[in-house]
Scaffold this motif. Structure first.
Motif, PDB file in Angstrom:
ATOM      1  N   ASN A 142      29.071 100.531  24.853  1.00  0.00           N
ATOM      2  CA  ASN A 142      30.374 100.613  24.155  1.00  0.00           C
ATOM      3  C   ASN A 142      30.722 102.191  24.027  1.00  0.00           C
ATOM      4  N   SER A 179      34.372  91.786  27.931  1.00  0.00           N
ATOM      5  CA  SER A 179      34.346  92.094  26.573  1.00  0.00           C
ATOM      6  C   SER A 179      34.803  90.817  25.788  1.00  0.00           C
ATOM      7  N   ALA A 180      33.800  90.206  25.058  1.00  0.00           N
ATOM      8  CA  ALA A 180      34.036  89.036  24.257  1.00  0.00           C
ATOM      9  C   ALA A 180      33.994  89.234  22.912  1.00  0.00           C
ATOM     10  N   GLY A 181      33.387  90.434  22.390  1.00  0.00           N
ATOM     11  CA  GLY A 181      33.167  90.659  21.118  1.00  0.00           C
ATOM     12  C   GLY A 181      31.811  89.971  20.633  1.00  0.00           C
ATOM     13  N   ILE A 221      35.919 103.462  14.565  1.00  0.00           N
ATOM     14  CA  ILE A 221      36.206 102.234  13.975  1.00  0.00           C
ATOM     15  C   ILE A 221      36.461 102.011  12.552  1.00  0.00           C
ATOM     16  N   LYS A 247      32.203 103.440  27.075  1.00  0.00           N
ATOM     17  CA  LYS A 247      33.570 102.494  27.281  1.00  0.00           C
ATOM     18  C   LYS A 247      34.581 103.027  26.333  1.00  0.00           C
ATOM     19  N   TYR A 248      34.331 103.558  25.166  1.00  0.00           N
ATOM     20  CA  TYR A 248      35.362 103.992  24.281  1.00  0.00           C
ATOM     21  C   TYR A 248      35.403 105.481  24.072  1.00  0.00           C
ATOM     22  N   ASP A 307      30.082 108.522  19.324  1.00  0.00           N
ATOM     23  CA  ASP A 307      30.959 109.011  20.684  1.00  0.00           C
ATOM     24  C   ASP A 307      32.127 109.725  20.093  1.00  0.00           C
ATOM     25  N   GLY A 316      28.740  91.483  22.041  1.00  0.00           N
ATOM     26  CA  GLY A 316      27.687  92.822  22.108  1.00  0.00           C
ATOM     27  C   GLY A 316      27.026  92.783  20.999  1.00  0.00           C
ATOM     28  N   LEU A 317      27.765  93.255  19.905  1.00  0.00           N
ATOM     29  CA  LEU A 317      27.447  93.888  18.589  1.00  0.00           C
ATOM     30  C   LEU A 317      26.551  92.664  17.873  1.00  0.00           C
ATOM     31  N   VAL A 345      32.737  94.000  12.821  1.00  0.00           N
ATOM     32  CA  VAL A 345      32.639  93.912  14.300  1.00  0.00           C
ATOM     33  C   VAL A 345      31.234  93.450  14.813  1.00  0.00           C
ATOM     34  N   TYR A 381      34.220  88.942  17.696  1.00  0.00           N
ATOM     35  CA  TYR A 381      35.226  89.688  16.709  1.00  0.00           C
ATOM     36  C   TYR A 381      35.480  91.054  17.706  1.00  0.00           C
ATOM     37  N   ARG A 382      36.867  91.220  17.973  1.00  0.00           N
ATOM     38  CA  ARG A 382      37.200  92.465  18.636  1.00  0.00           C
ATOM     39  C   ARG A 382      38.170  92.909  17.919  1.00  0.00           C
ATOM     40  N   VAL A 383      38.310  94.338  17.825  1.00  0.00           N
ATOM     41  CA  VAL A 383      39.416  94.897  16.855  1.00  0.00           C
ATOM     42  C   VAL A 383      40.738  94.878  17.804  1.00  0.00           C
TER      43      VAL A 383
HETATM   44  P1  ADP Z   1      32.355  93.654  23.252  1.00  0.00           P
HETATM   45  O1  ADP Z   1      31.391  92.620  24.054  1.00  0.00           O
HETATM   46  O2  ADP Z   1      33.830  92.926  23.167  1.00  0.00           O
HETATM   47  O3  ADP Z   1      32.280  94.848  23.587  1.00  0.00           O
HETATM   48  P2  ADP Z   1      31.179  94.169  21.000  1.00  0.00           P
HETATM   49  O4  ADP Z   1      30.564  93.104  20.026  1.00  0.00           O
HETATM   50  O5  ADP Z   1      30.298  95.281  21.420  1.00  0.00           O
HETATM   51  O6  ADP Z   1      32.157  93.305  21.971  1.00  0.00           O
HETATM   52  O7  ADP Z   1      32.070  95.013  19.963  1.00  0.00           O
HETATM   53  C1  ADP Z   1      33.128  94.478  19.293  1.00  0.00           C
HETATM   54  C2  ADP Z   1      34.317  95.266  18.773  1.00  0.00           C
HETATM   55  O8  ADP Z   1      34.096  96.505  18.322  1.00  0.00           O
HETATM   56  C3  ADP Z   1      34.757  95.633  20.219  1.00  0.00           C
HETATM   57  O9  ADP Z   1      35.713  94.749  20.655  1.00  0.00           O
HETATM   58  C4  ADP Z   1      35.704  96.951  19.729  1.00  0.00           C
HETATM   59  O10 ADP Z   1      36.769  96.550  19.056  1.00  0.00           O
HETATM   60  C5  ADP Z   1      34.626  97.466  18.806  1.00  0.00           C
HETATM   61  N1  ADP Z   1      33.906  98.810  19.031  1.00  0.00           N
HETATM   62  C6  ADP Z   1      32.590  98.423  19.556  1.00  0.00           C
HETATM   63  N2  ADP Z   1      31.983  99.690  19.733  1.00  0.00           N
HETATM   64  C7  ADP Z   1      32.914 100.723  19.845  1.00  0.00           C
HETATM   65  C8  ADP Z   1      33.033 101.901  19.853  1.00  0.00           C
HETATM   66  N3  ADP Z   1      31.917 102.554  20.282  1.00  0.00           N
HETATM   67  N4  ADP Z   1      34.065 102.563  19.440  1.00  0.00           N
HETATM   68  C9  ADP Z   1      35.176 101.675  19.187  1.00  0.00           C
HETATM   69  N5  ADP Z   1      35.357 100.565  19.062  1.00  0.00           N
HETATM   70  C10 ADP Z   1      34.069  99.821  19.240  1.00  0.00           C
END
Ligand code: ADP
Length: 268
Positions: free
Chosen positions: A162, A220-222, A195, A165-166, A190, A224-225, A203, A208-210
């Motif tokens: 992540n 990206s399915a929301g 966020i 990616k960001y 990063d 990972g976290l 998140v 959940y995705r922003v």
């Molecule tokens: P995904 O599998 O979609 O990446 P995550 O669960 O990893 O989903 O993240 C959920 C949401 O949190 C992402 O869609 C993004 O909006 C936000 N996010 C996660 N990591 C970061 C980051 N390092 N910087 C900014 N936004 C983040």
């Protein structure tokens, strides 16, 4: 929520009576709702790319291009959508596995340093493509924690992934670890958009995705976290987002894991 059931009967004197049973089904209802939500979200995540695969394929069948080259744009989109579905399914399986494993997981002492170095090493080629560098601030020792190897590697991979990616081109990702006596706190920071407080706990929820509108083959399915949170909980630790300190520009994810007890024999 209470469910009521009754059974009529006659007692020894022939008087008609009724046994009333109250079932507290709150927990069952909650897990049913959770499952319904999960299925609805999962279907949505898979249906969107599937619709695009069907649409583009039908168009190609109905209007076959003279040269295969002319179909390249469509085929690229089909492949991207299929890739996205593949990654979403892998994430769902990883989440299910981490939820299942929580019940039977045997924690062992392992080296945070080894898993962190592996994860950073895996991401360097991708980070280099965008001139992103890692700045490491970790203690000299092995940073022994209680956990399980694949899970810990998964958490590092997800957070670093992540962060890359960001990150903006040329950005620096700061990876730190600190020993606070009973536990080790790892953090990944990063210089991306960060966020906002409003989203900082959400998140970690499943799906959940922003920004909901990105279906780009990145998978990206929301999830990972949500997977990270489950794994860290399984290890008896906690994970949070804390990107609001002085000097912090982007997102900053931290997680804490217990150190092994002194008497436990360490194997790295
Ligand atoms: P995904 O599998 O979609 O990446 P995550 O669960 O990893 O989903 O993240 C959920 C949401 O949190 C992402 O869609 C993004 O909006 C936000 N996010 C996660 N990591 C970061 C980051 N390092 N910087 C900014 N936004 C983040």
């Amino acid at each position: 929520t209470v469910e009521v059931s009754g059974v009529p009967y006659f007692d020894q004197k022939g008087v008609r009576k009724l046994v009333v049973v109250f079932h507290d089904i709150t927990e069952m209802k909650r897990s049913e709702e959770g499952l319904k939500d999960f299925v609805a979200n999962a279907s949505h995540q898979l249906r969107t790319p599937l619709t695009s695969i069907k649409g583009y394929t039908e168009t190609l069948i109905d209007n076959p291009p003279a040269k295969l080259e002319d179909a390249r744009g469509f085929l690229d989109t089909v492949l991207k959508s299929a890739d996205h579905m593949d990654k979403v399914i892998s994430s769902m399986l990883a989440l299910a596995k981490s939820e299942q494993m929580g019940k039977s997981l045997e924690l062992a002492p392992l080296s945070g340093r080894v898993q962190l170095s592996r994860a950073v090493g895996d991401l360097i080629p991708w980070a280099e493509e965008r001139s992103i560098t890692f700045s490491m601030h970790t203690p000299e020792d092995e940073m022994m924690v209680m956990g399980e190897t694949d899970g810990l590697l998964h958490v590092f991979h997800n957070l670093l992934n992540n962060a890359v990616k960001y990150s903006p081109v040329g950005g620096v990702i700061t990876v730190s670890a600190e020993d606070d006596g009973e536990s080790i706190v790892f953090s990944v920071e990063d210089q991306g958009p960060g966020i906002s407080r409003e989203h900082s706990t959400k998140v970690f929820e499943r799906f959940y995705r922003v920004d909901e509108n990105t279906i780009d083959g990145s998978g990206s399915a929301g999830l990972g976290l949500a997977i990270c949170r489950r794994i860290v909980k399984n290890f008896g630790g906690e994970i949070w987002h804390d990107g609001y300190g002085e000097g912090t520009r982007g997102a900053r994810f931290c997680f804490r894991l217990n150190k092994p007890e002194e008497s436990v024999v360490t194997n790295i």
